[in-house]
Design an enzyme around this catalytic site. Structure first.
Site, mmCIF file in Angstrom:
data_model
loop_
_atom_site.group_PDB
_atom_site.id
_atom_site.type_symbol
_atom_site.label_atom_id
_atom_site.label_comp_id
_atom_site.label_asym_id
_atom_site.label_seq_id
_atom_site.Cartn_x
_atom_site.Cartn_y
_atom_site.Cartn_z
ATOM 1 N N ASP A 1 0.865 -1.174 0.000
ATOM 2 C CA ASP A 1 0.000 0.000 0.000
ATOM 3 C C ASP A 1 0.912 1.238 0.000
ATOM 4 O O ASP A 1 2.137 1.140 0.078
ATOM 5 C CB ASP A 1 -0.975 -0.010 1.185
HETATM 6 C C1 BGC Z 1 -5.021 3.273 0.041
HETATM 7 C C2 BGC Z 1 -5.199 2.229 -1.019
HETATM 8 C C3 BGC Z 1 -5.079 2.847 -2.381
HETATM 9 C C4 BGC Z 1 -3.748 3.543 -2.492
HETATM 10 C C5 BGC Z 1 -3.489 4.160 -3.841
HETATM 11 C C6 BGC Z 1 -3.773 4.115 -0.190
HETATM 12 O O1 BGC Z 1 -3.708 5.199 0.671
HETATM 13 O O2 BGC Z 1 -4.964 2.659 1.301
HETATM 14 O O3 BGC Z 1 -6.440 1.582 -0.862
HETATM 15 O O4 BGC Z 1 -5.220 1.873 -3.364
HETATM 16 O O5 BGC Z 1 -3.690 4.557 -1.513
HETATM 17 O O6 BGC Z 1 -4.270 5.255 -4.067
#
Ligand code: BGC
Length: 712
Positions: free
Chosen positions: A267
């Site tokens: 993530d």
């Molecule tokens: C979130 C994810 C997301 C990623 C990319 C993160 O902050 O937890 O779910 O896919 O950002 O935008």
């Protein structure tokens, strides 16, 4: 069919099939790569709309494997061209984006859509979103979010399918299939992100291995079995081991037990966050831990590309571990290169958005049959900060969704009522305002009308990431607005827009009709009007429990019993100040008609470990309108070596019945569906007596029992 976007691919990639030849191509590519180019493939950067000059240089040097948040076909094409024509190895980029519930055409938030209890619908909306995204140059979505959530304080509950692992697993698989017609899918956030303590985002999750395996992991397993190309590792730790550096999760369980052959992406900076978690002292250590654990692609930490070359050269991490990750990324790209995105059909997708929004609406209360409304009502008041609001119905993560595409509830109602009907609109208050200055207009509108529709709830960004709430009432002065309007004596229909269960005690006591409309996307207003005026029967059912009080949380239907189940006696498991039951249980939702259940029959009183039991029930529409019921099948294992939940959903069926019509619905329950993790933490199906419940929700239903025999 769209012309495949990948005409610029190198001969190598254009020829990459997934089979043996593909593996050979990946191997020969790997053999040609420098260490920096290998680590470059593991580097995923956010582009903020378009690739920056610095990112473009990195792409040219082969130091980027994928970009996300590049918006617009021109922008994706331009930087892809740099990768495929100007970089040494000409490897195409992955283009990721959070296409969560629609790309341009925004569908209901996933939590709302889960309430439709309709995997075919979830597959269709994911497919449509994938087509729209692919047409804009995206080839990879960070969805579906398959985290089970039992705590409505957690804002990301809006992005998932609620509290039930069975329903969530079916929807996870359906969405993976839908997206992967045109773009790669990502099941996220692996794992137990929804178990964040106290509902505070990113917080520690302390779940037992049994609960992890039985509740939080099944939707991931279902996504993997449905062919999900990628998984995303979560931010949280589980019992002290961060999920983005957890070899047990991303290697032992995911790869060895489940046989996942795809790629794991971290993530956003979750690899760098191993440092504040307190399990790595330096960026290099964090990178080594994550890569070794099986996190292949580094989203935004830039640790793999910056810190790992020196570690490899110093023999502190083996090249084989790097190659393993690079192979997985290249295989994902080979898969991406094989996609044949289908061109979106805007008219069909818009119609699908209306169907999805209609099916997601849950009727919570309808005293005295106030709903449906007659279109010829002389005057109708439409009140509230969400009544004519074009932004918030889009919900969190609305990607390329645009407020101008949204039909508001006010518009939906105006286009539905008879020409003689007066529609009196008053905003009343803002969502979070403290001012009551607009109340007078709202009260006047209600006084001048036969019925008042109050559209209240949350702002779209009050749920989603980093949007945990410590209270679950209506924000701002909306509760006072509701009370002021109700005090006029004009019957009130409360329409809620929100991304999580709310606590609605006052409304439940004082307001005759309550409609849970969640964030329904672009067709929000039309779908709401369709239900308010009875053009469709409300057929959504709650995919998550609604509590009566904050202090009951976490509250979910599939809990275990205690040694002292709640009863009248004092020393039993309950509260002294609130009933132990929820306000609205999982699976709950009313229709404009009524349904009666009879003749629950089991195909056998006793089944063997390889058998499947047929469960049948006759459902009759006992009302005067056509309606749709969601017939739900739950099971309870009465005695087992490990205490089992009081009920577990094992099947459901949507049935539409004409007034007076009766239908016998058959559901099937395989003995293996009764498996759980035994004392030795291995899956086991134990012989014994099981109780079956079939009915309208998780708190009622007809009952029967059967026996599961042991092996012969
Ligand atoms: C979130 C994810 C997301 C990623 C990319 C993160 O902050 O937890 O779910 O896919 O950002 O935008």
């Amino acid at each position: 069919m769209l012309r495949p976007r990948y005409t610029l691919l190198t001969a190598l990639f254009a020829l990459l099939p997934l089979g043996t030849a593909g593996a050979q191509n990946v191997d020969s590519l790997l053999a040609a790569m420098t260490l920096e180019e290998k680590l470059g493939q593991l580097n995923l950067l956010s582009a903020g709309g378009n690739a920056s000059p610095e990112q473009t240089v990195l792409v040219r040097r082969g130091l980027v494997g994928g970009l996300f948040n590049v918006l617009g076909t021109e922008n994706t094409r331009a930087v892809d061209r740099v990768a495929t024509t100007e970089s040494r190895l000409k490897i195409p980029l992955l283009f990721g984006l959070d296409v969560i519930h629609g790309f341009r055409t925004i569908f209901p938030i996933p939590l709302a859509e889960a309430g439709a209890f309709d995997p075919e619908l979830a597959e269709a909306t994911a497919r449509a979103a994938g087509r729209e995204a692919a047409a804009a140059g995206i080839n990879w979505t960070f969805a579906p979010m398959v985290d089970i959530a039992r705590d409505p304080r957690w804002g990301r509950i809006a992005e998932g399918s609620g509290e039930d692992p069975y329903l969530a697993s079916l929807l996870a698989a359906a969405r993976v299939r839908g997206f992967q017609e045109s773009i790669l899918a990502t099941a996220k956030h692996f794992a137990a992100y929804g178990a964040a303590e106290a509902g505070r985002d990113y917080n520690t999750a302390d779940v037992s291995q049994r609960t992890l395996r039985e509740v939080y992991l099944p939707p991931f397993k279902a996504a993997v079995d449905a062919g999900a190309a990628t998984l995303m590792s979560a931010f949280n730790d589980i019992g002290g081991v961060p999920a983005s550096g957890n070899a047990w999760l991303t290697d032992t369980v995911l790869r060895r037990e489940w046989g996942f052959r795809g790629m794991v992406v971290s993530d956003w900076t979750s690899i760098a966050e191993l440092i504040p978690h307190g399990v790595a002292a330096s960026r290099a250590e964090a990178g080594r831990r994550a890569l070794t654990a099986g996190v292949d692609m580094d989203m935004e930490s830039r640790i793999y590309v910056d810190s790992l070359p020196a570690l490899v050269r110093a023999n502190r991490i083996s090249l084989a571990v790097v190659d393993r990750a690079v192979r997985r990324v290249l295989r994902a790209k080979a898969r991406m290169a094989q996609l044949r995105p289908v061109a979106p059909n805007a008219v069909e997708i818009r119609a699908l958005a209306r169907r999805a929004a209609r099916e997601s609406i849950v009727l919570l209360k309808n005293e005295g049959g106030l709903l449906p409304l007659a279109p010829a009502v002389p005057a109708i008041a439409v009140i509230g900060p969400l009544a004519d609001n074009r932004l918030d119905p889009l919900g969190p993560w609305h990607t390329d969704g645009r407020p101008e595409d949204v039909v508001t509830v006010l518009q939906g109602i105006k286009s539905r009522v008879s020409s003689g009907t007066q529609v009196l609109y008053a905003q009343g208050a803002g969502i979070e305002d403290t001012s009551t200055a607009g109340f007078a207009d709202a009260v006047a509108a209600a006084r001048g009308a036969k019925v008042a529709i109050l559209v209240l709830g949350e702002r779209h960004d009050m749920s989603g990431e980093a949007a945990s709430r410590s209270s679950l009432g209506l924000p701002g002065v909306q509760q006072q607005l509701l009370e002021a309007v109700a005090a006029t004596g004009t019957p009130v229909v409360l329409v809620l827009m929100n991304g999580r269960p709310l606590i609605l005690e006052w409304a439940v006591e004082h307001v005759p009709a309550i409609v849970e409309a969640w964030f329904l996307g672009v067709e929000s207003g039309n779908a709401t009007a369709d239900v308010l005026f009875g053009d469709v029967d409300p057929s959504g059912r709650l995919p998550v429990t609604f509590p009566r009080a904050l202090g009951q949380i976490p509250l979910y239907y599939n809990h275990r019993n205690t040694g002292r189940p709640p009863a009248a006696e004092k020393y039993t498991s309950k509260y002294i100040d609130v009933p132990v039951t929820p306000r609205y249980p999982f699976g709950y939702g009313l229709s404009y008609t009524t349904f009666a259940y009879r003749d629950l029959k089991l195909g056998a009183a006793r089944i063997g470990p390889r058998d499947t039991l047929t469960v049948s029930v006759t459902v009759t529409n006992t009302g005067t309108r056509e309606g749709t019921e969601v017939v739900q099948l739950y099971v309870r294992d009465e005695v087992a070596s490990v205490a089992r939940p009081v009920r577990e959903l094992k099947g459901f069926r949507r049935v539409t019945l004409k007034p007076g019509e009766a239908r016998t619905v058959e559901l099937r329950l395989a003995a293996r569906d009764l498996a759980f993790y035994g004392l030795d933490m291995r899956p086991v199906v134990e012989p014994g007596t099981f109780r079956v419940f079939v009915g309208s929700n998780s708190a009622e239903g007809l009952e029967a029992t059967f026996t599961l025999a042991g092996p012969p």
